[in-house]
Design a protein around this motif. Structure first.
Motif, PDB file in Angstrom:
ATOM      1  N   GLU A 160      -4.332 -19.180  16.280  1.00 34.24           N
ATOM      2  CA  GLU A 160      -3.957 -19.414  14.879  1.00 34.24           C
ATOM      3  C   GLU A 160      -3.213 -20.738  14.736  1.00 34.24           C
ATOM      4  N   ALA A 161      -2.345 -21.052  15.727  1.00 35.00           N
ATOM      5  CA  ALA A 161      -1.586 -22.300  15.669  1.00 35.00           C
ATOM      6  C   ALA A 161      -2.508 -23.512  15.754  1.00 35.00           C
ATOM      7  N   VAL A 162      -3.556 -23.418  16.574  1.00 40.64           N
ATOM      8  CA  VAL A 162      -4.536 -24.503  16.670  1.00 40.64           C
ATOM      9  C   VAL A 162      -5.252 -24.677  15.335  1.00 40.64           C
ATOM     10  N   ALA A 163      -5.632 -23.547  14.722  1.00 40.22           N
ATOM     11  CA  ALA A 163      -6.354 -23.608  13.447  1.00 40.22           C
ATOM     12  C   ALA A 163      -5.511 -24.215  12.336  1.00 40.22           C
TER      13      ALA A 163
END
Length: 404
Positions: A211-214
């Protein structure tokens, strides 16, 4: 009976190519465990014709002959006398057996050796997870309601069970770090420290990495113009094994050059510092990707191919057992279990269970089919029951492979 054991031992030695072909030997509760110089010299037809021999197979460089409880002790004593081989323990045999393994088999063996010591913790956690699911699953006993909906006074008990069951998976890298350091020859507590660093609460939780990458919100350390992701390794397996292996190399080499008076200070400091830095810059990101690929391939079989994918996995699994490579799947299966709340369950264990039951059923069927062969009829019930309980090697090697 002693004469029978003597004759059996003599025939086994002859079938194995003579005592000069036997490097070392020991036994467990039911099997002779041997390391041979040349396994091509074995006369398998002669070996299978010996009355007390119930089967044989090769596993992790050891040639194992199934004799049965009690019988193996008597035959082993005569075997030692005939060959003149000194009694060896299981560790000695394992070390000798490693010489017979190719590089891939050695990697697989090391993976298995890492996971075996921590299995009790994972089994206990899995059973507690099952108890928690019984209490919290809706519709299990009453439509639309769970047990804690019916009895709110035990909600805290379910919450406690949930915490207990998650602990081993939350801190899995610590367990793996300790176990793998022991296997690779590093100081086990330093392996545990590396595992603890990888799940430190100040890091971004590994479960939230995707989620953090997205959302482009991954935190970084900026060190001399080098950006290092500040991300934990919860639910991963390969990164901590790789890091602990590097730890063992650094520690062993330092002990060769650091003076004894400084060893207790310099060696742990440098070993942990260098390994931890390499973990977050090179080893971790690389092996996290490899582990994700392995897991995604297995999940692709089930999620995209459905029943066909499950059938493929079920057919491949016993073939991997024959080669010993099924242990390499432990990394993927544990990674799936660590994310079980997101995935909703472990499809691999379901298929493996079915595969084991099929192996056991096939062995038990031979009890009824081979009415003319008393030897097979004596082996089939025990090996079939063993497979139903999860240990398929006796059924695989003693009956199913032999009779296809």
């Amino acid at each position: 009976m002693e004469n029978n054991y003597r004759q059996t031992a003599a025939e086994i030695v002859e079938a194995l190519g003579g005592k000069d072909n036997i490097r070392t030997a020991t036994h467990c509760a039911t099997r002779l465990r041997l390391v041979l110089n040349n396994e091509k010299a074995i006369d398998t037809n002669h070996l299978e014709a010996i009355d007390l021999v119930k089967g044989h197979f090769n596993n992790a460089g050891q040639f194992q002959i199934i004799l049965g409880t009690g019988v193996v002790n008597g035959v082993y004593n005569e075997f030692k006398d005939i060959t003149g081989i000194e009694e060896a323990n299981k560790d000695d045999v394992k070390k000798a057996a490693e010489d017979n393994l190719n590089p891939v088999q050695k990697i697989v063996k090391n993976l298995a050796d890492v996971f075996v010591p921590i299995l009790p913790a994972l089994v206990a956690s899995g059973l507690m997870m099952g108890l928690n699911n019984v209490l919290t699953a809706e519709g299990l006993f009453v439509a639309g309601q769970s047990v804690i909906d019916l009895y709110p006074q035990i909600a805290d008990l379910a919450n406690m069970l949930n915490l207990f069951s998650n602990a081993a998976f939350t801190f899995l890298p610590i367990l793996i770090g300790y176990s793998s350091a022991n296997i690779f020859g590093a100081t086990p507590v330093l392996g545990a420290v590396i595992g603890a660093i990888m799940v430190h609460p100040e890091l971004l939780n590994g479960y939230g990495y995707g989620e953090a990458v997205a959302t482009d919100s991954v935190p970084y350390w900026n060190i001399l113009e080098l950006s290092v992701a500040k991300v934990g390794y919860q639910g991963t397996v390969l990164p901590v094994i790789g890091s602990t292996y590097i730890l063992s190399l650094i520690e062993k080499n330092l002990r060769k050059v650091v003076p004894n008076i400084l060893d207790i200070i310099v060696t742990p400091l440098v070993s942990v510092l260098v390994t931890a830095f390499l973990t977050f810059t090179v080893i971790g990101p690389l092996l996290r990707t490899v582990g994700d690929w392995m897991t995604n391939v297995v999940l692709w079989l089930f999620n995209d191919l459905g029943a066909i994918g499950g059938a493929i996995y079920g057919v491949i699994y016993p073939i991997l057992v024959i080669t010993g490579m099924h242990h390499s799947l432990a990394a993927t299966e544990i990674q799936i279990l660590a994310n079980i709340e997101t995935l909703g369950g472990s499809p691999t264990f379901a298929v493996v269970s079915v595969s084991n039951v099929c192996q056991g059923a096939a062995a038990l069927a031979m009890f009824f089919l081979m009415k003319h062969d008393e030897k097979v009829r004596s082996i089939a019930p025990a090996s079939g029951l063993s497979a139903l309980l999860g240990i398929t090697e006796p059924a695989l090697f003693g009956i199913n492979l032999r009779y296809r």
